[in-house]
Design a protein around this motif. Structure first.
Motif, PDB file in Angstrom:
ATOM      1  N   PRO A 114      35.698  -3.710   0.090  1.00 18.91           N
ATOM      2  CA  PRO A 114      36.301  -4.668  -0.848  1.00 18.91           C
ATOM      3  C   PRO A 114      36.612  -6.021  -0.222  1.00 18.91           C
ATOM      4  CG  PRO A 114      37.335  -2.518  -1.066  1.00 18.91           C
ATOM      5  CD  PRO A 114      36.472  -2.452   0.142  1.00 18.91           C
ATOM      6  N   THR A 117      33.955  -8.665  -0.641  1.00 18.32           N
ATOM      7  CA  THR A 117      33.689  -9.123  -2.010  1.00 18.32           C
ATOM      8  C   THR A 117      34.739 -10.145  -2.412  1.00 18.32           C
ATOM      9  OG1 THR A 117      32.872  -6.903  -2.515  1.00 18.32           O
ATOM     10  CG2 THR A 117      33.261  -8.370  -4.375  1.00 18.32           C
ATOM     11  N   ASN A 118      34.318 -11.187  -3.096  1.00 15.39           N
ATOM     12  CA  ASN A 118      35.240 -12.221  -3.536  1.00 15.39           C
ATOM     13  C   ASN A 118      36.337 -11.625  -4.413  1.00 15.39           C
ATOM     14  OD1 ASN A 118      36.015 -14.453  -5.714  1.00 15.39           O
ATOM     15  ND2 ASN A 118      35.384 -15.479  -3.842  1.00 15.39           N
ATOM     16  N   LEU A 119      37.574 -12.067  -4.189  1.00 16.31           N
ATOM     17  CA  LEU A 119      38.723 -11.513  -4.910  1.00 16.31           C
ATOM     18  C   LEU A 119      38.593 -11.713  -6.412  1.00 16.31           C
ATOM     19  CD1 LEU A 119      41.564 -10.291  -5.077  1.00 16.31           C
ATOM     20  CD2 LEU A 119      42.483 -12.570  -4.613  1.00 16.31           C
ATOM     21  N   ARG A 122      36.276  -9.201  -7.904  1.00 17.88           N
ATOM     22  CA  ARG A 122      36.895  -7.871  -8.002  1.00 17.88           C
ATOM     23  C   ARG A 122      37.870  -7.811  -9.174  1.00 17.88           C
ATOM     24  NH1 ARG A 122      38.212  -8.407  -2.363  1.00 17.88           N
ATOM     25  NH2 ARG A 122      40.388  -7.930  -2.853  1.00 17.88           N
ATOM     26  N   GLY A 125      36.135  -7.524 -12.327  1.00 19.52           N
ATOM     27  CA  GLY A 125      35.643  -6.150 -12.436  1.00 19.52           C
ATOM     28  C   GLY A 125      36.712  -5.222 -12.993  1.00 19.52           C
ATOM     29  N   TRP A 126      37.965  -5.412 -12.548  1.00 23.68           N
ATOM     30  CA  TRP A 126      39.075  -4.634 -13.110  1.00 23.68           C
ATOM     31  C   TRP A 126      39.291  -4.964 -14.585  1.00 23.68           C
ATOM     32  CZ3 TRP A 126      40.792  -0.339 -11.435  1.00 23.68           C
ATOM     33  CH2 TRP A 126      40.856  -0.056 -10.079  1.00 23.68           C
ATOM     34  N   GLY A 162      45.643  -3.971  -9.832  1.00 20.07           N
ATOM     35  CA  GLY A 162      44.884  -5.010  -9.155  1.00 20.07           C
ATOM     36  C   GLY A 162      45.457  -5.349  -7.791  1.00 20.07           C
ATOM     37  N   SER A 165      44.853  -2.443  -5.204  1.00 21.67           N
ATOM     38  CA  SER A 165      43.486  -2.495  -4.677  1.00 21.67           C
ATOM     39  C   SER A 165      43.289  -3.671  -3.727  1.00 21.67           C
ATOM     40  CB  SER A 165      42.485  -2.593  -5.834  1.00 21.67           C
ATOM     41  OG  SER A 165      42.614  -3.831  -6.513  1.00 21.67           O
ATOM     42  N   GLU A 166      44.086  -4.716  -3.919  1.00 15.73           N
ATOM     43  CA  GLU A 166      43.998  -5.901  -3.071  1.00 15.73           C
ATOM     44  C   GLU A 166      44.710  -5.704  -1.736  1.00 15.73           C
ATOM     45  OE1 GLU A 166      45.365 -10.586  -3.455  1.00 15.73           O
ATOM     46  OE2 GLU A 166      45.173  -9.345  -5.251  1.00 15.73           O
ATOM     47  N   THR A 230      45.798 -12.490  -9.072  1.00 14.98           N
ATOM     48  CA  THR A 230      45.878 -11.224  -9.799  1.00 14.98           C
ATOM     49  C   THR A 230      46.759 -11.298 -11.034  1.00 14.98           C
ATOM     50  OG1 THR A 230      45.516 -10.058  -7.712  1.00 14.98           O
ATOM     51  CG2 THR A 230      46.331  -8.765  -9.573  1.00 14.98           C
TER      52      THR A 230
END
Length: 290
Positions: A114, A117-119, A122, A125-126, A162, A165-166, A230
């Motif tokens: 993760p 991958t650009n925040l 992501r 995606g959520w 979010g 996961s971050e 987020t």
């Protein structure tokens, strides 16, 4: 001349760090000084600034009921993110620590993936996963758990998911670095003396890993408290942190003094948390040392 040569020999190892030091001074220290200066000025109409010393920006921020609610909600958000990250991250870190060979490399890759991958990618995606027509709702409808789609997006749980996961990869890496310092002979000795695996974990592994849990938890709390992207993408204005309000004050309302006062206040709060961490972790480490 002789003094210059002595200083040159003594501090020549600092020369490679000079470009980084200049970059740090130019793009971090100087803007921070300007921000501190603006935070003690007064805002006028049309974005103009009156260069007078005043504390009203800080007084307004810490006395306004609206911003007090923002601080409280951000702390609650950071608390829930930390509470959810610690058990989830501990399981991953423990699995990474106990695995070997190919399994460790594979798990390590999944944890780091993760971060490559650009925040923003992501987070969107959520948004797709949690949307009413997303895969999660579709699966729940197909198996008969729900009749109509759940509203999961733009809610506090969505923001928490979010942020977990971050923050989880960083928590795992911090905790894993602490777990690797545990002497395996302590575990072998406990097992040889008849302790069960569960008792060995709670009597040996958990206490010795506490510095990593505290450090990772503090990092997660600070990160979540000052989160920007987020809450903006997955939440509503009620979930906005002080960092978002500082950006709105500066770029939208053009109230630079008040916006910078919010930013400086966040920096001070973070420094206080880091100071508390610096006091707690060494004490815990010394108390748990075998």
């Amino acid at each position: 001349m002789a003094t210059f040569k002595i200083l040159q020999k003594k501090y020549k190892y600092l020369l490679p760090a000079l470009p980084i030091l200049l970059f740090f001074l130019l793009f971090f220290v100087y803007p921070s000084i300007v921000m501190v200066k603006y935070s003690f000025n007064r805002s006028l109409m049309y974005g103009e600034i009156e260069a007078v010393f005043t504390m009203e920006n800080y007084i307004n921020f810490f006395t306004d009921p609206f911003y007090l609610k923002v601080l409280w909600r951000s702390m609650v958000l950071a608390f829930w993110v930390t509470v959810c990250t610690i058990p989830f991250g501990y399981i991953l870190a423990y699995g990474l620590w106990t695995s070997k060979g190919l399994w460790r490399k594979l798990l390590y890759f999944c944890i780091l993936l993760p971060l490559f991958t650009n925040l923003v990618v992501r987070l969107y995606g959520w948004r797709i996963l949690l949307s009413p027509m997303g895969p999660i709702n579709e699966i729940l409808r197909d198996i008969g758990v729900i009749d109509k789609s759940l509203s999961m997006i733009y809610t506090l749980p969505a923001v928490v998911i979010g942020l977990v996961s971050e923050c989880a990869p960083y928590f795992v890496l911090i905790l894993f670095s602490v777990l690797t310092l545990i002497n395996p002979r302590y575990i072998d000795a406990a097992l040889d003396l008849g302790a069960s695996r569960m008792k060995t974990f709670f009597k040996i592994i958990w206490p010795l890993s506490m510095p990593g849990v505290i450090s990772g938890g503090m990092l997660t709390f600070i990160w979540s408290f000052g989160a920007f992207a987020t809450p903006t993408i997955l939440g509503k204005p009620i979930h906005w942190t002080p960092a978002i309000h500082a950006e709105r004050q500066i770029l939208s309302i053009r109230d630079w003094p008040f916006g910078t006062a919010i930013g400086i206040s966040l920096v001070v709060i973070v420094l206080i948390v880091l100071f508390i961490q610096s006091r707690i972790v060494p004490k815990v480490h010394s108390q748990r040392k075998l």
